[in-house]
Design a protein around this motif. Sequence first.
Motif, PDB file in Angstrom:
ATOM      1  N   VAL A   1      10.226   7.494   5.102  1.00 50.62           N
ATOM      2  CA  VAL A   1      11.655   7.191   5.004  1.00 50.62           C
ATOM      3  C   VAL A   1      12.296   8.061   3.927  1.00 50.62           C
ATOM      4  O   VAL A   1      13.358   8.665   4.138  1.00 50.62           O
ATOM      5  N   GLU A   2      11.662   8.140   2.772  1.00 51.94           N
ATOM      6  CA  GLU A   2      12.238   8.909   1.664  1.00 51.94           C
ATOM      7  C   GLU A   2      12.079  10.409   1.854  1.00 51.94           C
ATOM      8  O   GLU A   2      13.000  11.178   1.578  1.00 51.94           O
ATOM      9  N   GLN A   3      10.930  10.850   2.307  1.00 50.18           N
ATOM     10  CA  GLN A   3      10.646  12.280   2.319  1.00 50.18           C
ATOM     11  C   GLN A   3      11.022  12.962   3.625  1.00 50.18           C
ATOM     12  O   GLN A   3      11.287  14.168   3.634  1.00 50.18           O
ATOM     13  N   LEU A   4      11.029  12.218   4.741  1.00 51.72           N
ATOM     14  CA  LEU A   4      11.336  12.824   6.037  1.00 51.72           C
ATOM     15  C   LEU A   4      12.566  12.223   6.700  1.00 51.72           C
ATOM     16  O   LEU A   4      12.942  12.646   7.794  1.00 51.72           O
ATOM     17  N   GLY A   5      13.179  11.222   6.060  1.00 48.20           N
ATOM     18  CA  GLY A   5      14.376  10.619   6.635  1.00 48.20           C
ATOM     19  C   GLY A   5      14.112   9.802   7.887  1.00 48.20           C
ATOM     20  O   GLY A   5      15.003   9.643   8.731  1.00 48.20           O
ATOM     21  N   PHE A   6      12.932   9.232   8.012  1.00 58.40           N
ATOM     22  CA  PHE A   6      12.591   8.423   9.191  1.00 58.40           C
ATOM     23  C   PHE A   6      13.506   7.206   9.251  1.00 58.40           C
ATOM     24  O   PHE A   6      13.686   6.505   8.253  1.00 58.40           O
ATOM     25  N   SER A   7      14.054   6.919  10.434  1.00 57.03           N
ATOM     26  CA  SER A   7      15.047   5.846  10.543  1.00 57.03           C
ATOM     27  C   SER A   7      14.821   4.938  11.753  1.00 57.03           C
ATOM     28  O   SER A   7      15.719   4.188  12.127  1.00 57.03           O
ATOM     29  N   GLU A   8      13.647   4.978  12.355  1.00 59.43           N
ATOM     30  CA  GLU A   8      13.413   4.228  13.593  1.00 59.43           C
ATOM     31  C   GLU A   8      12.945   2.795  13.354  1.00 59.43           C
ATOM     32  O   GLU A   8      12.729   2.041  14.298  1.00 59.43           O
ATOM     33  N   GLY A   9      12.732   2.396  12.112  1.00 57.42           N
ATOM     34  CA  GLY A   9      12.317   1.038  11.835  1.00 57.42           C
ATOM     35  C   GLY A   9      10.811   0.899  11.702  1.00 57.42           C
ATOM     36  O   GLY A   9      10.038   1.743  12.164  1.00 57.42           O
TER      37      GLY A   9
END
Length: 398
Positions: free
Chosen positions: A111-119
């Motif tokens: 989430v922090e390093q790759l911007g993952f946003s899928e939950g």
Amino acid sequence: MSDPSPRRYDLDWIRIGAFFLLILYHVGMFYVPWDWHVKSPQPVAWLEPVMLLTNPWRLSLLFLVSGAATRFMADKLAAGALAGQRTARLLPPLVFGMLIIVPPQSYYEIVEQLGFSEGYLAFYGRYLTASGGWCDAGGCLITPTWNHLWFVAYLLVYTLALAALIAWAKPALRRLEQGLARLPAWALLVCPIIVLGLARAVLLPRFGITHALVDDWYNHVLSFSLFLFGYLTAKSDDVRRRLISLRWPALAVALVAYGLFSLYAWTWREAVAEPAPGLVLAMRFVYAVDQWGAIVAILGFGARHLNRPHPALAYLTLAVFPYYIVHQSVIVVAGHHLAQSGLPQGLEAGLLIGVTVAACGLTYEVVRRLGWLRPLFGLKSEQHSARGREQALPIQNG
């Protein structure tokens, strides 16, 4: 060799102290400018020399004490029984940790390093199947992973290797034990420094430290050597007396070496050019001086002042392994969310420490009351604990 005490309370206290230092260290990893799973948006540069105060020796000390505790177990069990009991106590927490405890660390990392946003649910399915494809310029996140639980995996492997040595090479182990017991005090301080320095000079540049087990050869030489040293010296009164006599000289050389290495690391981080190869080589041995000097000082002061029971010892000895299992995930999750709260950083850090200790304590209080959870956190079953005073693995004295 004599066995003057049926129990080494000093090793219990040292183990507890080292694990609780580890909790503070991982809180520090959230703030120090070094790479970690999640990071504070306001890194604290002055933490670097503070972190370096324990960095050379904290895990090495734990492996040594683990080896010493294994000696007390091994003297009561056949090699096969030792291997079986340790596997039954270490493997369930490792597997449970990789499946349940560790995944939030990887989730917030991407989430922090790759911007993952899928939950989280979308992440977890890909985490279990190693199909994440979470990569950046620094490499890829391979899952499932054990993260901080690498210590448990390595301890299990080292115990199985030691059990094999006990079964097939016990006379050789006995000769090594007798040789270490005869070492004069100066050799007990100097010889391990030479070994550790050579390992760091020769193996670290080639293999690095991966915590991936199969390619982590510098770490294996370092950690298994100290694990074996602890096993071979745990019951030697001669070695214990020499460690006590060395405590002040060892502390002095460790502090000098710490000062030199911290100055070098701080200067190197700020420098534009790489340091000279000769300086790098010299600092590898300075690091070894710090590492072993601190370990000898801690063991010496512990043997001199801590070999005594206390009402809190039984609780802490049991609690320390469940605390260890959950602490890093709590730090990662709480740190990520606290960093978004806008609190003053000092208050935020205090809350992060408090939340971590409270969550670890709550976890232990729940786990120790639920029989089906106990094996998943390294605690004996209620049936076993009813037959005798329980001790928590991974490192126990009986």
